[in-house]
Design an enzyme around this catalytic site. Structure first.
Site, PDB file in Angstrom:
ATOM      1  N   ASP A   2       6.139 -25.809  -4.153  1.00 53.60           N
ATOM      2  CA  ASP A   2       7.170 -25.075  -3.427  1.00 53.60           C
ATOM      3  C   ASP A   2       8.437 -25.928  -3.279  1.00 53.60           C
ATOM      4  OD1 ASP A   2       7.827 -22.650  -1.981  1.00 53.60           O
ATOM      5  OD2 ASP A   2       7.938 -23.966  -0.227  1.00 53.60           O
ATOM      6  N   GLU A  36      19.667 -17.177  -0.115  1.00 50.07           N
ATOM      7  CA  GLU A  36      19.836 -18.329   0.773  1.00 50.07           C
ATOM      8  C   GLU A  36      18.507 -18.817   1.333  1.00 50.07           C
ATOM      9  OE1 GLU A  36      20.938 -21.145   1.967  1.00 50.07           O
ATOM     10  OE2 GLU A  36      22.930 -20.285   2.281  1.00 50.07           O
ATOM     11  N   LYS A  78      11.067 -16.849  -4.009  1.00 55.45           N
ATOM     12  CA  LYS A  78      11.714 -17.894  -4.814  1.00 55.45           C
ATOM     13  C   LYS A  78      11.472 -17.757  -6.310  1.00 55.45           C
ATOM     14  CE  LYS A  78      10.237 -21.397  -1.747  1.00 55.45           C
ATOM     15  NZ  LYS A  78       9.896 -20.525  -0.747  1.00 55.45           N
ATOM     16  N   GLY A 123       9.497 -20.611   9.390  1.00 57.63           N
ATOM     17  CA  GLY A 123       9.237 -19.736  10.531  1.00 57.63           C
ATOM     18  C   GLY A 123       9.823 -18.362  10.264  1.00 57.63           C
ATOM     19  N   ARG A 125       0.799  -1.235   0.000  1.00 58.81           N
ATOM     20  CA  ARG A 125       0.000   0.000   0.000  1.00 58.81           C
ATOM     21  C   ARG A 125       0.830   1.284   0.000  1.00 58.81           C
ATOM     22  NH1 ARG A 125      -1.895  -3.280   3.858  1.00 58.81           N
ATOM     23  NH2 ARG A 125      -0.482  -2.395   4.991  1.00 58.81           N
ATOM     24  N   GLY A 157       2.144 -19.621  10.632  1.00 55.40           N
ATOM     25  CA  GLY A 157       3.080 -18.950   9.721  1.00 55.40           C
ATOM     26  C   GLY A 157       4.076 -19.881   9.060  1.00 55.40           C
ATOM     27  N   THR A 170       8.701 -10.533  -0.362  1.00 53.41           N
ATOM     28  CA  THR A 170       7.335 -10.783  -0.813  1.00 53.41           C
ATOM     29  C   THR A 170       7.332 -12.152  -1.505  1.00 53.41           C
ATOM     30  OG1 THR A 170       7.633  -9.985  -3.071  1.00 53.41           O
ATOM     31  CG2 THR A 170       7.174  -8.328  -1.385  1.00 53.41           C
ATOM     32  N   GLU A 187       3.205 -20.874   2.929  1.00 48.97           N
ATOM     33  CA  GLU A 187       3.114 -19.687   2.097  1.00 48.97           C
ATOM     34  C   GLU A 187       1.728 -19.095   2.328  1.00 48.97           C
ATOM     35  OE1 GLU A 187       5.409 -18.545  -0.431  1.00 48.97           O
ATOM     36  OE2 GLU A 187       6.824 -19.956   0.448  1.00 48.97           O
ATOM     37  N   LYS A 230      12.289 -25.533  -4.845  1.00 49.28           N
ATOM     38  CA  LYS A 230      13.516 -25.564  -4.039  1.00 49.28           C
ATOM     39  C   LYS A 230      14.540 -26.537  -4.614  1.00 49.28           C
ATOM     40  CE  LYS A 230      11.259 -24.177   0.241  1.00 49.28           C
ATOM     41  NZ  LYS A 230      10.650 -24.626   1.484  1.00 49.28           N
TER      42      LYS A 230
END
Ligand code: ADP
Ligand code: ASP
Ligand code: MG
Length: 816
Positions: free
Chosen positions: A679, A607, A580, A798, A509, A665, A556, A668, A683
């Site tokens: 995901d 990383e 990613k 985390g 925003r 948390g 983000t 994603e 990776k």
């Protein structure tokens, strides 16, 4: 006897004039003193402005004049009591009337000759001394005002007159011998030609007036009183960390002032140097501060090789090139004679060893004159195509690193140019004097602040490196990162010599930017009241701030943000991403970012793309750069899936466990990205690429454990609904594993050049079997670790660990 010179700001307000009077009164107790005064700060500039307004028929010269008049009358009224005020107002009014008539005349005749300009500029010092003499008398001092024009004799080179030293010294000596006042006051800057015309000594010339007087009478010392506490290590207006230099040799002072340290007018040094008279630079506002002492110091006593860094703006770089120059004697003579005839001052010269070109730097205002005259001189060669017409480049600056002792130290220029290079400061020309007392470089004007700050950091700040962070995305992880930076800032500065500053923060925003650093105590409220967020706006701010060691931090999961990395890298702004997308989209794009990172010396670190804060990519990079080769990678790379399968059992429902993972948390924002295996596939793809393979996401085989309806869900809510309705499917997966005495793990594997991801039943005894909570594990089987793999294991999801992974990347590039 001492000579004291007070600059424009020192007499720029009633408050400061009081300070001047105090200093003069104190000094005059010990010896007779001679005081030189500049015009009130900004007045010489105003005089020039109104002259130009008047000659261009712009009536606003009258307003400028009234402001100037009011300024002087106001200062007089504030500093003088009634016994002195009336006479001073009369004199000021009389002088101001003369000034006004001169301006009216200019308005009519529409022309400003250098001669008239000098006449006009001389009013500045006449007005200021009128006020100051009265203040000194009012204070009870025995003072005499002497017009320097009657003493300083020059040629007719108006606006920058050359002094006839013999006559000038004689006049000064004779006058001082004939006068017996305790204090004598002189207007600086102004002089008279042998034919009796008013001349001036060049902008900033009051310093020179004082130096001439000091030299003529063999003064004890020359004190230049100004608004800063000495000659600084670099321009204090551009570099906050600049500090006053305790001692300088005359030569160092000449170099620094010649290359732009405005605090001392360059010609000032020579007259006192010849008489070995020390110069002090002192601060009128803080007279107790030591200031800078300029003397004939033995350079070997000076420990530091680099004493100061200076800059000159508004430079034009001129290049004359062509085959017609090679091996022809007298060529440079013709060039420089032409410039000398035009009275063009040359700041720096370089010539390539092939003699194919000569490059010189001059003030931008002389560029046109230089071009016309040089092209004229070499008209013949140009028409025969032996030479090209003079090439002119503008919008440039010169920066110089100065120190007597530089010649005894190797590697100064190496340090200078590598520092500039790392900060993407393009160097247009370089010159080093044979004395090796200075190394100067021509750079773009827009890079000056960054260059001075980086060089200052390199040479004076014990190598403390400022790192400027532009952070986008301040959700869970971003907030933790800001918290960690706030907590660690002091430690990192003290122990790692890295000064971390957050200069930009954006969410979707709003955004807030501040080149001086955003306070991390109240960043949230600053962000709330920030300007509307825009990806491009953020980039533009980062570009225009042009700060050294800039880093764009992407926290983000947004593809538009990922698509902007190339633009940051092209500005030599490093990128640290936990997003990613960039590394797992097209291989060509990933390669392009890596190439840009190399080309612009801007690290691109990610990383946290694999294993959150675990040093997975870093370890892999170390293996690869030291010549190892990856045979196989086996890994559990989804902290969220591990959390889900570790908590899913006979009692719990799959829906609730996934929901809990999201609430805590560990997933994603869209949990389908984790649950579908995409995901994890991203990776392992990134690890494959970092191992040297050119794979695409479509090359990763994905064994999906979700149901059809979950895969086809249109929204996150719908997806959660399918988990409820398809509970039996998920429970069966669990029961099968339980029956086989296995644990469910979502495993990623790279074997040779084949990669796959999928849910597996892991038997007891396997390193994955006991993997707890949201932990990740990576096993590298390489040529050096063929049977017993190199294992990295620990929390793999985390906000805190991810933020610390980002922090580690930032420190990695800060130490780069
Ligand atoms: P004055 O009016 O007293 O003659 P100047 O404006 O001519 O003062 O010179 C003082 C100014 O020089 C300082 O305020 C500072 O902005 C500028 N400056 C540039 N480089 C340096 C430097 N290396 N050390 C100190 N001051 C510098
Ligand atoms: N007043 C003159 C100038 O502004 C001289 C000086 O201040 O030294 O250039
Ligand atoms: Mg000055």
């Amino acid at each position: 006897m001492k000579v004291l010179k007070f600059g424009g700001t020192s007499v720029g307000s009633s408050e400061n004039i009081h300070k001047v009077v105090d200093i003069v009164a104190k000094r005059s107790k010990d010896s007779r003193i001679l005081v030189v005064i500049s015009a009130v700060g900004g007045v010489t500039d105003s005089l020039l402005i109104m002259a130009n307004e008047a000659v261009s028929k712009n009536e606003s010269y009258k307003t400028t004049f009234h402001t100037l008049k009011a300024k002087h009358l106001h200062i007089a009224e504030e500093v003088l009591n009634s016994a002195y005020l009336e006479a001073v107002i009369d004199t000021l009014t009389h002088e101001l009337d003369q000034l006004k008539s001169l301006l009216d005349g200019l308005f009519l005749i529409n022309e400003l000759s250098p001669k008239t300009q000098d006449k006009l500029l001389s009013f500045g010092e006449r007005l200021s001394t009128t006020i100051v003499i009265a203040c000194l008398e009012q204070h009870g001092l025995k003072v005499q005002l002497k017009n320097s024009q009657e003493l300083i004799v020059t040629d007719n080179n108006f606006t920058n007159a050359r002094v006839n030293l013999d006559n000038t010294y004689k006049n000064i000596k004779d006058f001082i011998a004939s006068d017996h006042h305790d204090v004598i006051l002189f207007p600086g800057f102004i002089s008279k030609s042998e034919t009796g015309e008013i001349t001036t000594l060049g902008r900033g010339g009051s310093d020179y007036t004082a130096s001439l007087i000091a030299s003529a009478i063999d003064a004890e010392d020359l004190e230049i009183w100004t608004d800063v506490s000495g000659m600084f290590t670099t321009n204090p207006k551009l570099v906050k960390q600049a500090i006053p230099i305790e001692k300088l040799s005359y030569q160092e002072a000449i170099e620094l002032s010649h290359f732009g340290a405005k605090v001392l007018y360059p010609p000032t040094v020579m007259p006192v140097l010849l008489k070995d008279i020390p110069i002090w630079i002192k601060n009128t506002n803080q007279p107790e501060e030591q200031g800078t002492l300029i003397t004939n110091i033995n350079q070997l006593q000076v420990a530091k090789p680099v004493k100061g860094i200076s800059n000159i703006d508004n430079i034009a770089l001129m290049t004359l090139q062509g085959s017609g120059m090679v091996g022809i004697p007298g060529f440079s003579k013709r060039l420089f004679e032409t410039l000398a005839n035009e009275k063009i001052n040359i700041i720096l010269i370089t010539q390539s060893s092939s003699e194919h070109s000569i490059c010189f730097a001059i003030d931008e205002s002389d560029a046109q004159k230089a071009k016309t005259s040089v092209d004229q001189t070499f008209q013949n060669e140009i028409s025969l195509k032996q030479l090209e017409p003079l090439i002119v480049e503008t919008e440039l600056s010169v920066i110089a690193v100065v120190g007597d002792n530089m010649k005894n130290h190797q590697g100064i220029s190496g340090k200078m140019f590598s520092t500039l290079g790392k900060n993407n400061v393009n160097i247009r020309a370089i010159a080093q004097g044979a004395s090796e007392r200075n190394i100067s470089a021509v750079i773009s004007k827009k890079d000056v602040k960054k260059a001075l700050n980086s060089l200052h950091e390199r040479f004076f700040e014990d190598n403390t490196k400022q790192v400027n962070l532009f952070i986008t995305g301040v959700g869970n992880v971003g907030q933790r990162l800001l918290e960690q930076i706030k907590q660690q800032k002091k430690y990192v500065k003290a122990h790692h010599k890295v000064n971390l500053r957050v200069v930009g923060i954006s969410n979707s925003r709003t955004m807030v930017l501040d080149a001086d650093g955003i306070s991390l105590k109240d960043w949230k409220s600053q962000l709330d009241s920030g300007e509307n967020a825009s990806l491009n706006g953020f980039l533009e701010h980062a570009k225009s701030m042009n700060l050294r060691n800039s880093v764009f931090v992407d926290i983000t999961a947004n593809s538009d943000v990922a698509n902007s990395y190339d633009q940051y890298l092209k500005e030599s702004i490093s990128v640290v991403a936990c997003n990613k997308i960039a590394c797992s989209s097209n291989y060509d794009d990933y390669q392009n970012l890596k190439a840009l990172s190399l080309k612009y010396s801007a690290p691109f670190l990610f990383e946290t793309n694999v294993g959150a804060g675990l040093p997975v990519i870093d370890t892999l990079n170390h293996l690869m750069t030291s010549g190892d080769k990856v045979n196989k990678i086996q890994a559990v790379l989804s902290g969220s899936l591990n959390f889900v399968f570790n908590n899913f059992n006979r009692e719990s429902t799959f829906h609730d466990v996934v929901k809990q993972a999201q609430d805590e948390g560990y997933t994603e924002p869209d949990p389908r990205i984790d649950l579908s295996g995409v995901d994890v596939a991203r990776k392992i793809l990134i690890l494959a690429r970092e191992s040297g393979l050119s794979l695409e996401l479509t090359d990763i085989s994905m064994e999906n454990f979700l149901t059809e309806s979950a895969m086809n869900a249109n929204s996150v809510d719908d997806f959660y609904e399918t988990l409820k309705s398809d509970e039996e499917h998920y429970k069966n997966l669990y029961l099968s594993a339980e029956k086989n005495n296995c644990q469910l793990k979502f495993v990623a594997e790279l074997d040779g050049d084949k990669a796959k991801v999928g849910l597996q039943e892991i038997p007891e005894g396997h390193p994955f079997y006991n993997l707890e909570g949201k932990d990740n594990i990576v096993m590298f089987f390489t040529e050096r670790y063929p049977e017993q793999p190199l294992i990295i294991k620990g929390a793999g999801a985390g906000a805190d660990v991810t933020a610390s992974g980002l922090f580690a990347d930032i420190m990695r590039l800060a130490n780069n």
